[in-house]
Design a protein around this motif. Structure first.
Motif, mmCIF file in Angstrom:
data_model
loop_
_atom_site.group_PDB
_atom_site.id
_atom_site.type_symbol
_atom_site.label_atom_id
_atom_site.label_comp_id
_atom_site.label_asym_id
_atom_site.label_seq_id
_atom_site.Cartn_x
_atom_site.Cartn_y
_atom_site.Cartn_z
ATOM 1 N N LEU A 159 0.829 -1.207 0.000
ATOM 2 C CA LEU A 159 0.000 0.000 0.000
ATOM 3 C C LEU A 159 0.862 1.255 0.000
ATOM 4 O O LEU A 159 0.605 2.200 -0.756
ATOM 5 C CB LEU A 159 -0.923 0.010 1.218
ATOM 6 N N GLU A 160 1.882 1.268 0.828
ATOM 7 C CA GLU A 160 2.764 2.437 0.889
ATOM 8 C C GLU A 160 3.540 2.603 -0.405
ATOM 9 O O GLU A 160 3.714 3.717 -0.900
ATOM 10 C CB GLU A 160 3.721 2.303 2.065
ATOM 11 N N ARG A 161 4.020 1.506 -0.943
ATOM 12 C CA ARG A 161 4.790 1.587 -2.186
ATOM 13 C C ARG A 161 3.928 2.066 -3.344
ATOM 14 O O ARG A 161 4.431 2.656 -4.305
ATOM 15 C CB ARG A 161 5.428 0.234 -2.509
ATOM 16 N N ALA A 162 2.624 1.818 -3.248
ATOM 17 C CA ALA A 162 1.692 2.305 -4.267
ATOM 18 C C ALA A 162 1.230 3.728 -3.989
ATOM 19 O O ALA A 162 0.428 4.287 -4.732
ATOM 20 C CB ALA A 162 0.488 1.377 -4.358
ATOM 21 N N GLY A 163 1.742 4.335 -2.904
ATOM 22 C CA GLY A 163 1.443 5.739 -2.623
ATOM 23 C C GLY A 163 0.193 5.979 -1.822
ATOM 24 O O GLY A 163 -0.374 7.077 -1.872
ATOM 25 N N PHE A 164 -0.272 4.984 -1.085
ATOM 26 C CA PHE A 164 -1.459 5.154 -0.252
ATOM 27 C C PHE A 164 -1.067 5.349 1.203
ATOM 28 O O PHE A 164 -0.125 4.731 1.701
ATOM 29 C CB PHE A 164 -2.375 3.917 -0.350
ATOM 30 N N GLY A 165 -1.834 6.166 1.907
ATOM 31 C CA GLY A 165 -1.753 6.249 3.343
ATOM 32 C C GLY A 165 -0.586 7.019 3.910
ATOM 33 O O GLY A 165 0.345 7.429 3.215
ATOM 34 N N LYS A 166 -0.683 7.210 5.214
ATOM 35 C CA LYS A 166 0.341 7.878 6.012
ATOM 36 C C LYS A 166 0.636 6.985 7.204
ATOM 37 O O LYS A 166 -0.274 6.532 7.895
ATOM 38 C CB LYS A 166 -0.180 9.244 6.479
ATOM 39 N N ARG A 167 1.924 6.724 7.447
ATOM 40 C CA ARG A 167 2.319 5.840 8.528
ATOM 41 C C ARG A 167 1.894 6.444 9.870
ATOM 42 O O ARG A 167 2.258 7.556 10.219
ATOM 43 C CB ARG A 167 3.823 5.627 8.468
ATOM 44 N N PHE A 168 1.048 5.707 10.622
ATOM 45 C CA PHE A 168 0.581 6.130 11.944
ATOM 46 C C PHE A 168 1.594 5.733 13.016
ATOM 47 O O PHE A 168 1.930 6.512 13.889
ATOM 48 C CB PHE A 168 -0.782 5.494 12.227
ATOM 49 N N ASP A 169 2.060 4.512 12.913
ATOM 50 C CA ASP A 169 3.156 4.017 13.735
ATOM 51 C C ASP A 169 3.758 2.814 13.005
ATOM 52 O O ASP A 169 3.401 2.544 11.859
ATOM 53 C CB ASP A 169 2.709 3.678 15.171
ATOM 54 N N ASP A 170 4.639 2.074 13.664
ATOM 55 C CA ASP A 170 5.314 0.964 12.986
ATOM 56 C C ASP A 170 4.361 -0.156 12.582
ATOM 57 O O ASP A 170 4.680 -0.963 11.704
ATOM 58 C CB ASP A 170 6.416 0.386 13.879
ATOM 59 N N GLU A 171 3.192 -0.203 13.190
ATOM 60 C CA GLU A 171 2.265 -1.290 12.908
ATOM 61 C C GLU A 171 1.066 -0.868 12.069
ATOM 62 O O GLU A 171 0.382 -1.714 11.499
ATOM 63 C CB GLU A 171 1.747 -1.887 14.223
ATOM 64 N N ARG A 172 0.812 0.423 12.004
ATOM 65 C CA ARG A 172 -0.445 0.874 11.402
ATOM 66 C C ARG A 172 -0.217 1.924 10.316
ATOM 67 O O ARG A 172 0.661 2.781 10.436
ATOM 68 C CB ARG A 172 -1.365 1.459 12.478
ATOM 69 N N LEU B 170 -12.039 5.345 0.000
ATOM 70 C CA LEU B 170 -13.152 5.195 -0.937
ATOM 71 C C LEU B 170 -12.680 4.562 -2.236
ATOM 72 O O LEU B 170 -13.336 3.658 -2.782
ATOM 73 C CB LEU B 170 -13.775 6.566 -1.201
ATOM 74 N N TYR B 171 -11.538 5.022 -2.751
ATOM 75 C CA TYR B 171 -10.985 4.459 -3.983
ATOM 76 C C TYR B 171 -10.707 2.958 -3.831
ATOM 77 O O TYR B 171 -11.073 2.150 -4.695
ATOM 78 C CB TYR B 171 -9.698 5.197 -4.353
ATOM 79 N N LEU B 172 -10.075 2.576 -2.734
ATOM 80 C CA LEU B 172 -9.712 1.168 -2.521
ATOM 81 C C LEU B 172 -10.946 0.306 -2.285
ATOM 82 O O LEU B 172 -11.007 -0.849 -2.732
ATOM 83 C CB LEU B 172 -8.744 1.060 -1.350
#
Length: 336
Positions: A192-205, A214-216
């Motif tokens: 997901l991160e490599r595809a440019g989605f999301g922001k790291r909340f912590d090491d697990e989330r 919505l897109y996903l």
């Protein structure tokens, strides 16, 4: 050289034809020449024409009774003094390539004149840009501010090319709704991160923004739970859009950008919906604002947007959503 002003038109005698033949002024009419008000006033100002009964000031006052004449004249004068041959129409002016004129050359720009406070109606703007493109001309907005300074903008309808590097595939997963956002348990450097989605909340989330979630969800990649119960796409959209009235428009533009393997991230810090990464660049390439095609926006707001994009070395695009698809309108300041 003398001309006659009859209250509506300015006409020269036979000797006026030299103005057309040498410098592209006016349009031949009978044995003489018919001059547009901007042309006549400019020639009087340059002392190449005399209109009996009028000085430059009185003729200016006469023409200024016409709506928006003064700003139109300022643009005409500026273009002429830059060495261009200018004629009225089909928008406000058509501007010939330097060294060319009617009958021996072709026009390069079609120019629409606005003030800094005029509204830009995107549906009409797109129609005029498409017409100009079909005529193989560049469409230009000439904007006159309240201190009579001029700024030129080239407007294009951009057809987005696919990113050079396709986005990584993303495995199906389950997310937990937290407010209007969602968190998903994935290790750092997940697909997901490599595809440019999301922001790291912590090491697990990883935390996903509403437009990403919505897109996903719409693509069956993620399922979202609220209070332990799966929530449908429609339910989530209805709930999330209560606090974001632009979500539907943003979702369509976001989806189109993703279709080209671009990576849209929030553009809040730049005052727009998205900053967009189009390839391997460390910095984003575009600023994109999602609007309905029928939207109306003050030119002053667009000017600030273009200035911001230019200052951070990005292109400024407005993604106009319509039933027939999305058109990306680019505004860029130019020097003629």
């Amino acid at each position: 050289m003398k001309a006659i002003f009859d209250g509506t038109s300015v006409l020269t005698g036979k000797d006026g034809r030299i103005l057309y033949d040498q410098s592209g002024y006016g349009r031949p009419e009978g044995d003489g020449l018919h001059l547009a008000p901007q042309e006549a006033l400019y020639l009087v100002h340059r002392q190449k024409l005399e209109v009996p009964g009028y000085t430059f000031d009185t003729l200016l006052a006469e023409f200024a009774e016409q709506s928006n004449f003064l700003r139109s004249f300022l643009v005409y004068r500026d273009l002429r003094e830059r060495g261009y041959v200018v004629q009225t129409g089909p928008h406000d002016f058509r501007v010939f390539r330097r060294g060319e004129k009617p009958g021996t050359g072709e026009s390069l720009y079609l120019v629409r004149v606005l003030s800094e406070r005029d509204p830009v109606r995107f549906a009409r703007l797109i129609e005029e840009v498409v017409t100009s493109r079909n005529m193989r001309k560049q469409y230009v907005l000439a904007v006159v501010d309240d201190e009579e300074e001029l700024t030129y903008y080239e407007i294009k309808i951009q057809k987005l090319a696919d990113a050079a590097v396709p986005a990584p595939q993303v495995a199906k997963a389950e997310a937990l709704l937290v407010g209007k956002s969602a968190i998903i348990r994935v290790p750092p450097q997940s697909d997901l991160e490599r595809a440019g989605f999301g922001k790291r909340f912590d090491d697990e989330r990883l935390m996903l923004a509403p437009v990403e979630l919505l897109y996903l969800m719409e693509r069956g990649i993620l399922q979202a739970k609220k209070d332990g119960v799966l929530i449908s796409n429609a339910e989530y959209f209805a709930w999330a859009s209560q606090s974001d009235l632009e979500l539907a428009t943003k979702d369509k533009v976001y989806t189109e950008l993703r279709r080209h393997d671009f990576t849209p991230r929030t553009g809040y810090k730049f005052g727009h919906h998205f900053r967009v990464y189009c390839g391997k660049n460390v910095h984003s390439d575009l600023l994109v604002h999602a609007i309905e095609k029928e939207a109306v926006m003050p030119m002053s707001v667009i000017s600030r947007s273009v200035r911001m994009a230019h200052s951070v070395k990005k292109k400024m695009l407005f993604g106009c959503v319509h039933t027939t698809g999305i058109q990306f309108v680019e505004f860029a300041r130019i020097k003629l």
